[in-house]
Design a protein around this motif. Structure first.
Motif, PDB file in Angstrom:
ATOM      1  N   GLN A 128      21.885  -7.010 -72.823  1.00  4.17           N
ATOM      2  CA  GLN A 128      21.757  -5.560 -72.950  1.00  4.17           C
ATOM      3  C   GLN A 128      23.072  -4.878 -72.624  1.00  4.17           C
ATOM      4  O   GLN A 128      23.778  -5.265 -71.693  1.00  4.17           O
ATOM      5  N   ARG A 129      23.404  -3.868 -73.408  1.00  3.21           N
ATOM      6  CA  ARG A 129      24.636  -3.130 -73.172  1.00  3.21           C
ATOM      7  C   ARG A 129      24.529  -2.296 -71.892  1.00  3.21           C
ATOM      8  O   ARG A 129      25.375  -2.360 -71.027  1.00  3.21           O
ATOM      9  N   SER A 130      23.499  -1.481 -71.793  1.00  4.42           N
ATOM     10  CA  SER A 130      23.264  -0.676 -70.606  1.00  4.42           C
ATOM     11  C   SER A 130      21.876  -0.078 -70.694  1.00  4.42           C
ATOM     12  O   SER A 130      21.280  -0.005 -71.775  1.00  4.42           O
ATOM     13  N   VAL A 131      21.367   0.367 -69.563  1.00  2.00           N
ATOM     14  CA  VAL A 131      20.053   1.025 -69.549  1.00  2.00           C
ATOM     15  C   VAL A 131      20.100   2.298 -70.366  1.00  2.00           C
ATOM     16  O   VAL A 131      19.178   2.611 -71.124  1.00  2.00           O
ATOM     17  N   ALA A 132      21.210   3.040 -70.235  1.00  2.00           N
ATOM     18  CA  ALA A 132      21.340   4.304 -70.966  1.00  2.00           C
ATOM     19  C   ALA A 132      21.313   4.072 -72.476  1.00  2.00           C
ATOM     20  O   ALA A 132      20.684   4.833 -73.223  1.00  2.00           O
ATOM     21  N   ALA A 133      21.984   3.023 -72.930  1.00  2.00           N
ATOM     22  CA  ALA A 133      22.011   2.720 -74.363  1.00  2.00           C
ATOM     23  C   ALA A 133      20.624   2.371 -74.864  1.00  2.00           C
ATOM     24  O   ALA A 133      20.195   2.810 -75.934  1.00  2.00           O
TER      25      ALA A 133
END
Length: 292
Positions: A128-133
């Protein structure tokens, strides 16, 4: 383990497609005035055949999670369209519809496309890139899924919008299910539970949109458009929330791209056939035989 993931995805696909066929039959028979109303789902929950279809979809989540745990997302998603082949066979036998060259080409395209993807796909190495993404991607798809509510009783309120909304909603549910599986695999059960809530919630909204779409448009339009969106849109947006390691992908990922395009064409060809459409929609309400 890749083979296990692929088999699990195929099982999930059969359950999902059989379930939506049963649900579509009951939705087609419901009063049109219930479109985009929660009372439509409440009415359908009293129909045993619709409930059976819903239960098949719930059961299908199990093998889907296994597939996501053992195979790359880019392989699992198109494999979820294979269940259309079952609908084609059952529909052709039930309604005595001939399986012509376009249908045969569609079947070969789905099978060939999946085979190409399986051959060229890297191991399950997504990160995963980030939670926000992830939230941004799922959130954007959810916005489209609920759009019919915002334009209800306006000139933008249409059957096609309901179809697109259902596809985006189910697509968002698939992405959320992927994120749930990833969270559970690393012991982040709180995150997994949160994504499970999102997957179920948007799945309910997508179901209402799909049932409304079956009321407003022909199944030969609803099934191919919604299936193509929910199957392939998550793959298109995958780079925005996942990092895929392509170092061990065959020929730099060319077979994957080719397989996706081929399976997309096959999905549309099969899902728009009369046999699949009749099986998914059932008899149109109010339609009577003419007297001779």
């Amino acid at each position: 383990m890749l083979a296990l993931g692929l088999v699990a995805a195929l099982v999930a696909s059969v359950l999902f497609n059989a379930g939506i066929a049963l649900q579509g039959i009951e939705a087609r028979a419901a009063p049109a005035k219930l479109a985009l109303r929660w009372s439509l789902l409440l009415r359908l929950l009293r129909r045993p055949r619709w409930v059976l279809g819903w239960l098949l979809g719930i059961i299908g989540i199990g093998p889907q999670l296994v597939a996501l745990a053992e195979a790359p997302f880019v392989l699992v998603q198109p494999a979820l369209a294979v269940g259309l082949l079952l609908l084609l066979v059952v529909g052709a036998r039930t309604f005595h519809e001939p399986v012509g060259k376009p249908e045969a080409a569609g079947v070969l395209a789905i099978i060939g496309g999946i085979a190409l993807i399986a051959w060229g796909a890297p191991g399950r190495t997504e990160a995963q890139r980030s939670v926000a993404a992830a939230i941004a991607v799922v959130g954007a798809m959810c916005v489209v899924a609920v759009l019919p509510f915002a334009v209800k009783r306006t000139r933008f309120d249409s059957g096609m919008l309901a179809i697109i909304a259902s596809g985006c909603g189910f697509g968002a549910s698939n992405v959320a299910t992927k994120l749930m599986a990833d969270g559970a695999s690393v012991g982040r059960y709180g995150v997994a539970a949160a994504w499970a809530v999102v997957a179920v919630g948007i799945g309910v909204v997508a179901t209402l949109m799909a049932m409304t779409a079956f009321q407003r448009r022909r199944a030969t339009t609803v099934v191919p458009v919604s299936t193509a969106i929910q199957t392939f849109l998550p793959i298109v947006v995958e780079p925005f929330f996942l990092r895929e390691q392509w170092s061990d992908a065959t020929f730099g990922g060319v077979p994957i791209v080719a397989g996706l395009l081929i399976s997309l064409v096959g999905t549309v060809l099969v899902s728009r056939t009369t046999a699949v459409g009749k099986l998914a929609a059932g008899p149109k309400p109010g339609k009577r035989r003419r007297r001779s």
